[in-house]
Enzyme design. Sequence first.
Site, PDB file in Angstrom:
ATOM      1  CB  SER A 136      13.780   4.946 -13.759  1.00  0.00           C
ATOM      2  OG  SER A 136      14.734   5.924 -14.044  1.00  0.00           O
ATOM      3  NE  ARG A 163      10.744   9.198 -10.866  1.00  0.00           N
ATOM      4  CZ  ARG A 163      11.646  10.197 -10.899  1.00  0.00           C
ATOM      5  NH1 ARG A 163      11.525  11.225 -10.102  1.00  0.00           N
ATOM      6  NH2 ARG A 163      12.645  10.155 -11.770  1.00  0.00           N
ATOM      7  CD  GLU A 188       8.280   5.447 -11.402  1.00  0.00           C
ATOM      8  OE1 GLU A 188       7.443   5.987 -10.680  1.00  0.00           O
ATOM      9  OE2 GLU A 188       8.235   5.500 -12.649  1.00  0.00           O
TER      10      GLU A 188
HETATM   11  N1  EPU Z   1      24.805   3.863 -12.430  1.00  0.00           N
HETATM   12  C1  EPU Z   1      25.614   2.783 -12.686  1.00  0.00           C
HETATM   13  N2  EPU Z   1      25.253   1.917 -13.674  1.00  0.00           N
HETATM   14  C2  EPU Z   1      24.133   2.093 -14.401  1.00  0.00           C
HETATM   15  C3  EPU Z   1      23.313   3.200 -14.153  1.00  0.00           C
HETATM   16  C4  EPU Z   1      23.654   4.070 -13.151  1.00  0.00           C
HETATM   17  O1  EPU Z   1      26.636   2.589 -12.051  1.00  0.00           O
HETATM   18  O2  EPU Z   1      23.876   1.265 -15.279  1.00  0.00           O
HETATM   19  C5  EPU Z   1      25.187   4.809 -11.364  1.00  0.00           C
HETATM   20  C6  EPU Z   1      26.075   5.922 -11.870  1.00  0.00           C
HETATM   21  O3  EPU Z   1      27.114   6.102 -10.950  1.00  0.00           O
HETATM   22  C7  EPU Z   1      25.209   7.153 -11.869  1.00  0.00           C
HETATM   23  C8  EPU Z   1      24.203   6.834 -10.799  1.00  0.00           C
HETATM   24  O4  EPU Z   1      24.039   5.411 -10.833  1.00  0.00           O
HETATM   25  O5  EPU Z   1      25.955   8.283 -11.534  1.00  0.00           O
HETATM   26  C9  EPU Z   1      22.854   7.474 -11.047  1.00  0.00           C
HETATM   27  O6  EPU Z   1      22.453   7.251 -12.393  1.00  0.00           O
HETATM   28  P1  EPU Z   1      21.749   8.410 -13.256  1.00  0.00           P
HETATM   29  O7  EPU Z   1      22.464   9.669 -13.088  1.00  0.00           O
HETATM   30  O8  EPU Z   1      21.567   7.884 -14.628  1.00  0.00           O
HETATM   31  O9  EPU Z   1      20.366   8.624 -12.565  1.00  0.00           O
HETATM   32  P2  EPU Z   1      19.354   7.578 -11.975  1.00  0.00           P
HETATM   33  O10 EPU Z   1      19.381   7.670 -10.487  1.00  0.00           O
HETATM   34  O11 EPU Z   1      19.602   6.262 -12.588  1.00  0.00           O
HETATM   35  C10 EPU Z   1      17.315   9.198 -11.860  1.00  0.00           C
HETATM   36  C11 EPU Z   1      15.864   9.160 -12.258  1.00  0.00           C
HETATM   37  C12 EPU Z   1      15.733   9.430 -13.753  1.00  0.00           C
HETATM   38  C13 EPU Z   1      16.287  10.819 -14.024  1.00  0.00           C
HETATM   39  C14 EPU Z   1      17.764  10.846 -13.570  1.00  0.00           C
HETATM   40  C15 EPU Z   1      18.344  12.239 -13.674  1.00  0.00           C
HETATM   41  C16 EPU Z   1      14.759   7.623 -10.742  1.00  0.00           C
HETATM   42  C17 EPU Z   1      14.155   6.276 -10.557  1.00  0.00           C
HETATM   43  N3  EPU Z   1      15.314   7.851 -11.931  1.00  0.00           N
HETATM   44  O12 EPU Z   1      17.968   8.136 -12.530  1.00  0.00           O
HETATM   45  O13 EPU Z   1      14.345   9.440 -14.070  1.00  0.00           O
HETATM   46  O14 EPU Z   1      16.193  11.158 -15.387  1.00  0.00           O
HETATM   47  O15 EPU Z   1      17.873  10.459 -12.184  1.00  0.00           O
HETATM   48  O16 EPU Z   1      17.838  13.029 -12.670  1.00  0.00           O
HETATM   49  O17 EPU Z   1      14.701   8.439  -9.830  1.00  0.00           O
HETATM   50  C18 EPU Z   1      12.555   8.062 -14.843  1.00  0.00           C
HETATM   51  O18 EPU Z   1      12.024   8.212 -13.736  1.00  0.00           O
HETATM   52  O19 EPU Z   1      12.015   7.372 -15.742  1.00  0.00           O
HETATM   53  C19 EPU Z   1      13.866   8.639 -15.100  1.00  0.00           C
HETATM   54  C20 EPU Z   1      14.534   8.425 -16.223  1.00  0.00           C
END
Ligand code: EPU
Length: 347
Positions: A246, A174, A342
């Site tokens: 995010s 990012r 972000e």
């Molecule tokens: N989780 C929770 N509760 C929640 C949300 C997430 O417990 O409310 C835990 C879950 O265990 C999940 C883990 O967090 O497995 C990770 O969540 P998720 O897979 O949804 O991915 P993320 O880390 O929240 C990142 C990117 C997203 C991208 C996804 C998929 C960042 C800041 N965000 O989200 O990017 O789509 O991975 O690769 O790196 C964006 O930047 O706007 C964005 C949507």
Amino acid sequence: MNSAKNAPQAAKLTPNLGLKHRNSFGLDSTAEFAYEITSSDQLPSLVRELEDKKLPWRTLGGGSNVILPEFLSGATLLINILGQELIRSDEENTWLSVGAGVNWHELVAWTLEHDLPGLENLALIPGTVGAAPIQNIGAYGVEVGEYIDSIEAFDSVAHAFVTLPQEACRFAYRDSYFKQHPNRYIVTKVVFKIPKTWQARLQYADLAKQFIESNSKPSAKQIFDAVCAIRSKKLPDPKVIGNAGSFFQNPIVGNDQYEQLLKQFPNLVSYPDTTGQRKLAAGWLIDQCGFKGKRVGSVGVYENQALVLVNHGGGTSNDVLNLAKSIQGAVLGKFSVQLEIEPNILR
Ligand code: EPU
């Protein structure tokens, strides 16, 4: 006489333009002077003019990663430079030149229609091509920087167009050289380099899960469809409920702090980071602090994903930032981890 004939058409100026429908958070915001940029040729004279008038300026792409104030004083440059063309191809790669104003998701769909797979994991990310490299958009194990050959931008300090090759863009999670130098460069064109040998990128568990039952290897189009389905389920559609994806970056912590946290919170969700440190799932941290689905006036935390703040209608940038502050305070208090916002906060 000839020079008048060849002079670029000036950028269209609209005073007091409402931006509510030009930012995915749906925040009410007015741009004092909005200029629509349809060609890079318009930039040198416009930037000079704004400097002479001592007007502050900033650019706006698709408005999907910004928090806008109620009034944006000075000039807002709406980047609407379109066009995409295949410029070169050899045995290993295809090069594609794309205008900064092209819609990102439409570009991804177009590459697949033209048998240029590679960007499918980045499907359905809102925003424009010119904005994509600034925060090095990433999803499901892929970051856009990997596919960028070079970027053409107007350098407002040197008053000249520059072409930055991939290495100069300093892409990281990012982050990029452009993000480190806010309001210096105006991205006009992105050149992508798409390798001809393609391999499905399925290291992200949520995505791999979609194909576990079928024995055959998924095509790029099937991955594209699966990514669209996962995103639609987890993330709110900005046309229905305002948001900027995010809201916080996933924080990166040192191994000692990670071990310490893991002792205290055995269910901690994290991934190894490319720098050898540990990336924590910010959504999990926020969720553990009880914020998921919480509403504070017009704004709140999305019910299916705690990392996404939403505007239920009528929220202002202050409402959003106050909620963000209380989330940061709670996460810092419980986990001793500082969350970084972000999206770009424009002022
Ligand atoms: N989780 C929770 N509760 C929640 C949300 C997430 O417990 O409310 C835990 C879950 O265990 C999940 C883990 O967090 O497995 C990770 O969540 P998720 O897979 O949804 O991915 P993320 O880390 O929240 C990142 C990117 C997203 C991208 C996804 C998929 C960042 C800041 N965000 O989200 O990017 O789509 O991975 O690769 O790196 C964006 O930047 O706007 C964005 C949507």
